[in-house]
Structure formats: structure tokens, C-alpha cells
Write a protein that holds these residues in place. Structure first.
Motif, PDB file in Angstrom:
ATOM      1  N   SER A 161      20.846  26.406  55.877  1.00 45.00           N
ATOM      2  CA  SER A 161      21.640  27.502  56.425  1.00 45.00           C
ATOM      3  C   SER A 161      23.080  27.324  55.966  1.00 45.00           C
ATOM      4  CB  SER A 161      21.576  27.531  57.957  1.00 45.00           C
ATOM      5  OG  SER A 161      22.121  26.348  58.512  1.00 45.00           O
ATOM      6  N   GLY A 162      23.825  28.411  56.029  1.00 44.13           N
ATOM      7  CA  GLY A 162      25.216  28.324  55.630  1.00 44.13           C
ATOM      8  C   GLY A 162      25.900  29.669  55.681  1.00 44.13           C
ATOM      9  N   GLU A 163      27.131  29.678  55.194  1.00 42.98           N
ATOM     10  CA  GLU A 163      27.941  30.892  55.184  1.00 42.98           C
ATOM     11  C   GLU A 163      28.767  30.936  53.904  1.00 42.98           C
ATOM     12  OE1 GLU A 163      30.421  30.834  58.622  1.00 42.98           O
ATOM     13  OE2 GLU A 163      28.746  30.734  60.055  1.00 42.98           O
ATOM     14  N   TRP A 164      29.087  32.128  53.459  1.00 44.09           N
ATOM     15  CA  TRP A 164      29.999  32.371  52.336  1.00 44.09           C
ATOM     16  C   TRP A 164      31.018  33.408  52.766  1.00 44.09           C
ATOM     17  CZ3 TRP A 164      29.522  28.916  48.684  1.00 44.09           C
ATOM     18  CH2 TRP A 164      28.273  28.451  48.269  1.00 44.09           C
ATOM     19  N   VAL A 165      32.205  33.337  52.153  1.00 46.85           N
ATOM     20  CA  VAL A 165      33.195  34.400  52.275  1.00 46.85           C
ATOM     21  C   VAL A 165      33.687  34.729  50.881  1.00 46.85           C
ATOM     22  CG1 VAL A 165      35.450  35.100  53.140  1.00 46.85           C
ATOM     23  CG2 VAL A 165      33.920  33.758  54.605  1.00 46.85           C
ATOM     24  N   LEU A 166      33.515  35.979  50.453  1.00 40.55           N
ATOM     25  CA  LEU A 166      33.966  36.431  49.135  1.00 40.55           C
ATOM     26  C   LEU A 166      35.245  37.226  49.298  1.00 40.55           C
ATOM     27  CD1 LEU A 166      30.747  36.103  48.957  1.00 40.55           C
ATOM     28  CD2 LEU A 166      30.952  37.498  46.889  1.00 40.55           C
ATOM     29  N   ASN A 167      36.258  36.843  48.516  1.00 42.49           N
ATOM     30  CA  ASN A 167      37.519  37.575  48.515  1.00 42.49           C
ATOM     31  C   ASN A 167      37.461  38.709  47.495  1.00 42.49           C
ATOM     32  OD1 ASN A 167      38.575  35.767  50.451  1.00 42.49           O
ATOM     33  ND2 ASN A 167      39.130  34.327  48.828  1.00 42.49           N
ATOM     34  N   PHE A 170      42.442  31.164  41.124  1.00 41.04           N
ATOM     35  CA  PHE A 170      42.587  31.474  42.540  1.00 41.04           C
ATOM     36  C   PHE A 170      41.240  31.279  43.233  1.00 41.04           C
ATOM     37  CE2 PHE A 170      40.565  35.359  41.382  1.00 41.04           C
ATOM     38  CZ  PHE A 170      40.095  35.950  42.551  1.00 41.04           C
ATOM     39  N   LEU A 171      41.276  31.155  44.523  1.00 40.17           N
ATOM     40  CA  LEU A 171      40.069  30.932  45.312  1.00 40.17           C
ATOM     41  C   LEU A 171      39.344  32.255  45.504  1.00 40.17           C
ATOM     42  CD1 LEU A 171      38.369  28.924  47.013  1.00 40.17           C
ATOM     43  CD2 LEU A 171      39.782  29.599  48.986  1.00 40.17           C
ATOM     44  N   TRP A 172      38.204  32.453  44.770  1.00 38.51           N
ATOM     45  CA  TRP A 172      37.487  33.728  44.853  1.00 38.51           C
ATOM     46  C   TRP A 172      36.471  33.722  45.989  1.00 38.51           C
ATOM     47  CZ3 TRP A 172      37.204  36.870  39.823  1.00 38.51           C
ATOM     48  CH2 TRP A 172      36.991  38.227  40.125  1.00 38.51           C
ATOM     49  N   PHE A 173      35.841  32.573  46.252  1.00 40.46           N
ATOM     50  CA  PHE A 173      34.988  32.508  47.430  1.00 40.46           C
ATOM     51  C   PHE A 173      34.931  31.073  47.955  1.00 40.46           C
ATOM     52  CE2 PHE A 173      31.768  32.084  43.982  1.00 40.46           C
ATOM     53  CZ  PHE A 173      31.143  30.902  44.364  1.00 40.46           C
TER      54      PHE A 173
END
Length: 286
Positions: free
Chosen positions: A169-175, A156-159
Motif C-alpha cells: 500500500s502507499g500514496e503518491w502526490v503528483l505536482n 524540481f520535485l515532480w512527484f
């Protein structure tokens, strides 16, 4: 003034809860090795060790030997809970990302690379698959994780995340987890001179584990470098269960000499800076 024991409960409840360059070539191996560079590991998990006094440097250990005052101990507890969240509750996705740096990518499609490997350091076997897709404006990242053995789960997509083309620069999203694959923590980061210049962790989960509104949504911790004697800052905005409102904690400190100051109106019942010296002892602010 004694540190309120409520801070442990409040913050623990709250936290229970990734330089890119492109060089076109006909050689796929060169593409795999050189064309897409991972964002720095610290873009997901910046090192709080200096502030928490967890390093081996003898100068930093002086603070541990001193009679540490509340002015440093209180913000150390606040920042420490975020550190705990990243390296315990979210240890699998964070460790999975770190593992990518020890493996080579392969080209799996036009402008798309993949790192696939077993994640080391766990009794159970986790398999990670990180993809990076180069677009005209940025790089898009996706980390898929699966587990075999006890409590196994399918990939599954964890992040996921994006980084700018210059890799600064950047961004992350953690589930949260395979059982609750909902957005939990978002991360915004920038880099200057090969080090993280700023990073902001935001609590974005809308529903808690009981499917009620997550009161901590909107809470954040922000870290950054700045000029002057206090060359590092932490700004924390967190929901306080006791007061049923958001409270703020602002910290500034010197990462060479280790002295610093904190402003926390709820904790100290004023809007003044409260300082500590290089040994961690409370001192009057100048």
C-alpha cells in the motif's frame, strides 16, 4: 437517450489538468539491487485498457464490432478521460517513473537509494532522479525531473510518495508542472496477490491556472476489485460545470466476460442500474 455532449467538455476541463523488502549486507551492489524494491508501476497508472477495450484480445474486440449502447459508452468516456490525464497531460512524470524499472539504484546515504537516468521516448531530453529512503515505518519516495533544450527547466520535485514496508500500500502526490509546482493529483493504492486491488485518484489542486479557486478540487475516481459477478468497480465523483455541483457515476463490470452496469443519476435521470452485455449492447438489468 442521446449522450449529452456536455460530458466531454466537463470532464476534459476536469482532467486537464508507485513491495519493498530489506536485507542488510556489506555488499553495496547487493544493497542497490535487492534492498529497496520500487512500488509497482500500476500504483501510479493502473491499466484501464480492458475496460476501455484497447487490448488486442479478440474477445474484447467483439464490443467494438457491436452496436455499442450508451450504458457502456458513457462510463467508458468517463474512465477514459482519467486515462488521458495520466498518459498525456502527466505523461512526463508517469513515464519517468516507469523508466526507473530499467535502471539499477545506487546507495547514496544511510538507508537511501537513488535511480538516475535519462527518460526515453521524448524528443527533448528529460533527466530523472528518483530517491527512496527507508525509515522505521515506511519508504519515502521523491522524483526530481529536469529538462534540457527548448523550454528547459532545472530539476524540481515532480512527484513524491510513501509505501508501507510490506510494499502492499502507499500514496503518491503528483505536482502540476515546473512552472506551477503545486499539488494536483493524489493517489492512494493497495495491492493484493501481486496486483492492484484498489486505487483512488483525487483532484487536490486548490487554484486553477487563472489563480482562482479550482472548482474540481475534491473530485475523484476510485478503482477496485471485489467479489461477485461484477468483479471490478469504478466510482467517480466530479464537479459538473453545467449543474454547478458534484455528480456521481458508479460502474461495475466483469473483467472476463466484459458485461457490466452503470448508475449515473445526472446522466440517466434516475437512480437505477443500466446494463450492457458482453458485446457492449444495452440490455435490461436482471
Amino acid at each position: 437517450m442521446k449522450i449529452r455532449t456536455k460530458i466531454g467538455f466537463i470532464l476534459l476541463a476536469f482532467v486537464m489538468v508507485f513491495n519493498m523488502s530489506c536485507d542488510k549486507s556489506d555488499d553495496d551492489d547487493k544493497l542497490a539491487n535487492d534492498a529497496l524494491v520500487l512500488p509497482p508501476y500500476e500504483s501510479m497508472a493502473v491499466d484501464f485498457g480492458d475496460f476501455l477495450n484497447e487490448g488486442s484480445d479478440s474477445g474484447k474486440q467483439n464490443a467494438l464490432a457491436a452496436k455499442v449502447g450508451e450504458n457502456w459508452l458513457y462510463p467508458r468516456l468517463v474512465v477514459g478521460f482519467w486515462n488521458t490525464a495520466l498518459f498525456t497531460q502527466l505523461v512526463v512524470p508517469v513515464t519517468s517513473f516507469k523508466g526507473a524499472f530499467a535502471h539499477k539504484a545506487e546507495v547514496i546515504g544511510e538507508n537511501t537509494w537513488q535511480w538516475s537516468y535519462t527518460v526515453d521516448g521524448f524528443a527533448s531530453e528529460y533527466t530523472a532522479r528518483l530517491t527512496g529512503e527507508l525509515t522505521s515505518e515506511e519508504v519515502e519516495w521523491k522524483m526530481y525531473v529536469s529538462k534540457t533544450g527548448a523550454d528547459s527547466f532545472e530539476e524540481f520535485l515532480w512527484f513524491s510518495g510513501v509505501s508501507d514496508l510490506d510494499g502492499n500500500s502507499g500514496e503518491w502526490v503528483l505536482n502540476q508542472s515546473n512552472e506551477r509546482p503545486d499539488r494536483m493529483i493524489s493517489i492512494e493504492w493497495t495491492r493484493e496477490n501481486d496486483e492492484i486491488a484498489s486505487i483512488k485518484y483525487s483532484w487536490v489542486r486548490e487554484l486553477n491556472d487563472e489563480d482562482s479557486d479550482d472548482l474540481f478540487m475534491g473530485s475523484y475516481l476510485e478503482y477496485g476489485l471485489q467479489g461477485g459477478d461484477y468483479d471490478v468497480f469504478y466510482n467517480v465523483h466530479v464537479y459538473d460545470l453545467q449543474y454547478e455541483e458534484f455528480v456521481d457515476v458508479n460502474v461495475e463490470w466483469n473483467r472476463t466476460e466484459f458485461y457490466g452496469r452503470v448508475m449515473a443519476p445526472t446522466q440517466f435521470e434516475d437512480e437505477l442500474w443500466h446494463c450492457w452485455d458482453s458485446s457492449g449492447a444495452d440490455v435490461a438489468c436482471e
